[in-house]
Design an enzyme around this catalytic site. Structure first.
Site, mmCIF file in Angstrom:
data_model
loop_
_atom_site.group_PDB
_atom_site.id
_atom_site.type_symbol
_atom_site.label_atom_id
_atom_site.label_comp_id
_atom_site.label_asym_id
_atom_site.label_seq_id
_atom_site.Cartn_x
_atom_site.Cartn_y
_atom_site.Cartn_z
ATOM 1 N N GLY A 64 -3.496 17.557 5.469
ATOM 2 C CA GLY A 64 -2.367 17.610 4.549
ATOM 3 C C GLY A 64 -2.446 18.792 3.594
ATOM 4 O O GLY A 64 -3.391 19.589 3.640
ATOM 5 N N GLN A 65 -1.447 18.877 2.722
ATOM 6 C CA GLN A 65 -1.352 20.010 1.783
ATOM 7 C C GLN A 65 -2.625 20.161 0.964
ATOM 8 O O GLN A 65 -3.180 21.247 0.834
ATOM 9 C CB GLN A 65 -0.159 19.799 0.827
ATOM 10 N N LEU A 66 -3.096 19.066 0.418
ATOM 11 C CA LEU A 66 -4.282 19.119 -0.443
ATOM 12 C C LEU A 66 -5.569 19.064 0.383
ATOM 13 O O LEU A 66 -6.517 19.817 0.136
ATOM 14 C CB LEU A 66 -4.240 17.915 -1.385
ATOM 15 N N LYS A 75 1.424 3.352 -5.153
ATOM 16 C CA LYS A 75 0.380 4.010 -5.952
ATOM 17 C C LYS A 75 0.062 3.204 -7.212
ATOM 18 O O LYS A 75 -1.103 3.116 -7.616
ATOM 19 C CB LYS A 75 0.798 5.439 -6.308
ATOM 20 N N ASP A 114 -8.137 13.255 10.500
ATOM 21 C CA ASP A 114 -6.683 13.069 10.411
ATOM 22 C C ASP A 114 -6.211 12.470 11.727
ATOM 23 O O ASP A 114 -7.023 12.215 12.626
ATOM 24 C CB ASP A 114 -5.974 14.408 10.107
ATOM 25 N N ARG A 154 -4.481 13.940 13.983
ATOM 26 C CA ARG A 154 -4.594 14.942 15.050
ATOM 27 C C ARG A 154 -5.591 16.007 14.627
ATOM 28 O O ARG A 154 -5.771 16.242 13.434
ATOM 29 C CB ARG A 154 -3.243 15.634 15.290
ATOM 30 N N ASP A 158 -7.130 7.228 12.525
ATOM 31 C CA ASP A 158 -5.908 6.633 12.009
ATOM 32 C C ASP A 158 -6.394 5.559 11.032
ATOM 33 O O ASP A 158 -6.962 4.547 11.461
ATOM 34 C CB ASP A 158 -5.085 6.020 13.154
ATOM 35 N N GLY A 181 -7.102 12.238 5.943
ATOM 36 C CA GLY A 181 -5.863 12.967 5.631
ATOM 37 C C GLY A 181 -6.165 14.427 5.371
ATOM 38 O O GLY A 181 -5.543 15.071 4.516
ATOM 39 N N TYR A 195 6.767 4.688 -2.558
ATOM 40 C CA TYR A 195 5.525 5.457 -2.735
ATOM 41 C C TYR A 195 4.935 5.188 -4.121
ATOM 42 O O TYR A 195 3.743 4.892 -4.273
ATOM 43 C CB TYR A 195 5.853 6.940 -2.551
#
Ligand code: AKB
Length: 323
Positions: free
Chosen positions: A18-20, A150, A41, A43, A56, A15, A146
């Protein structure tokens, strides 16, 4: 010059676009050396400098293939569908969030991975928790898929530690505010978007009411927290579900008050949508004393400091883009 990787650590970040992830990868590259960090990731990322593999995380074999090929010793599993996006298709969100988590935990268990980072979220809290200074041990009754995934994931993290000795470490992230990347699909996303709109001279339509206070954290703090947790001696990690982490709490109104110091004509209108119901169930502030006591966590950025940096950095960014 590349850092000397004394621990022979090889990190896989799942991942990483992503943002982080996109920011964390850079810090990990600085710490362990570019050739010891594999970003992955769905892509590839344009302009990314370093090792990159398409993964994936739904596919166990693909994760294992990369782990074996690079002799990975640590995995950061950052891929997940967040609170707002997750509500569009609850069952698919559950499948993706849980399947990818099990794949990472199983690959780690079967391949003697030394440490795994598994992010949790303030989304694990619901009606049953106090809104102010929510304790690490508060009752968990999440209202989004979500949050449910978690809360379950935290318990699985503890299970893998107790049953197999897998060293999984976890933080309940608040909303993350950074200028380097954009969030996607979360309820706290407004707090990044609002800075972009202000700097671009546009008005902002906020999907939460002006007094919706939520726990947030500046990117530099959250990256430092994540790395400090992963660096902490094993014996000091007494909490094997997940750690509460506090940065700063604020409402849209309070962030607007900071922004108008630089942009007095900034206009905001409030049009709460379905995300308001999600935010209303979450804490307003977090008690992170376990993280402070067990591995020495301390945030550095308050709302004013964070806002100044956001505005300065985004101004530079847009000047460059428009130049
Ligand atoms: C979200 O809003 O869903 C995330 C989170 C708080 O985990 N940013």
């Amino acid at each position: 010059m590349e850092n000397y990787n004394i621990s022979n650590t090889v990190v896989l970040v799942i991942g990483a676009n992503g943002q982080l992830g996109s920011v964390l990868v850079k810090s990990l590259q600085e710490k362990f050396g570019v050739n010891n960090v594999i970003a992955s990731d769905l892509r590839t990322r344009e302009g990314y400098q370093g090792l990159f593999e398409i993964i994936d995380a739904i596919t166990f074999e693909r994760i294992e293939e990369v782990v074996k090929a690079y002799k990975v010793t640590q995995i950061y599993h950052l891929a997940a569908i967040l609170s707002a996006k997750g509500e569009e298709n609850p069952l698919q969100t559950w499948d993706i969030n849980m399947k990818t988590m099990f794949n990472v935990f199983e690959v780690a268990r079967l391949n003697q991975i030394e440490k795994v980072f598994y992010p949790s979220s303030i989304a694990v809290f619901g009606e049953g928790a106090d809104k102010e200074s929510t304790s690490n041990h508060a009752y968990l009754d999440p209202a989004t898929v979500y949050g449910i995934s978690k809360a379950a994931g935290e318990n699985w993290a503890q299970y893998y530690f107790l049953r197999y000795g897998l060293d999984v470490r976890s933080i309940r992230y608040p909303g993350v505010i950074g200028y380097q990347s954009l969030p996607g699909g979360g309820t706290t996303d407004y707090a990044v978007d609002i800075f972009h709109k202000a700097v671009l001279g546009e008005s902002f339509s906020c999907f939460l009411t002006e007094d919706t206070t939520l726990p947030m954290i500046f990117m530099d703090d959250v990256i430092r927290a994540t790395i400090e947790l992963m660096d902490a001696p094993k014996e000091s990690i007494q909490t094997r579900t997940s750690y509460n982490l506090a940065g700063v709490s604020f409402s849209p109104k309070e962030v607007v008050e900071e922004i108008v110091k630089s942009y007095p004509n900034f206009e905001v209108n409030y049009e709460p949508d379905f995300r308001q119901r999600i935010a209303d169930k979450w804490p307003k502030s977090i008690d992170d004393s376990l993280a402070r006591n067990e591995w020495g966590w301390k945030p550095e950025f308050d709302l004013e400091a964070m806002s100044k940096i956001m505005i300065e950095k985004l101004k530079n960014y847009y000047n460059l883009v428009q130049a």
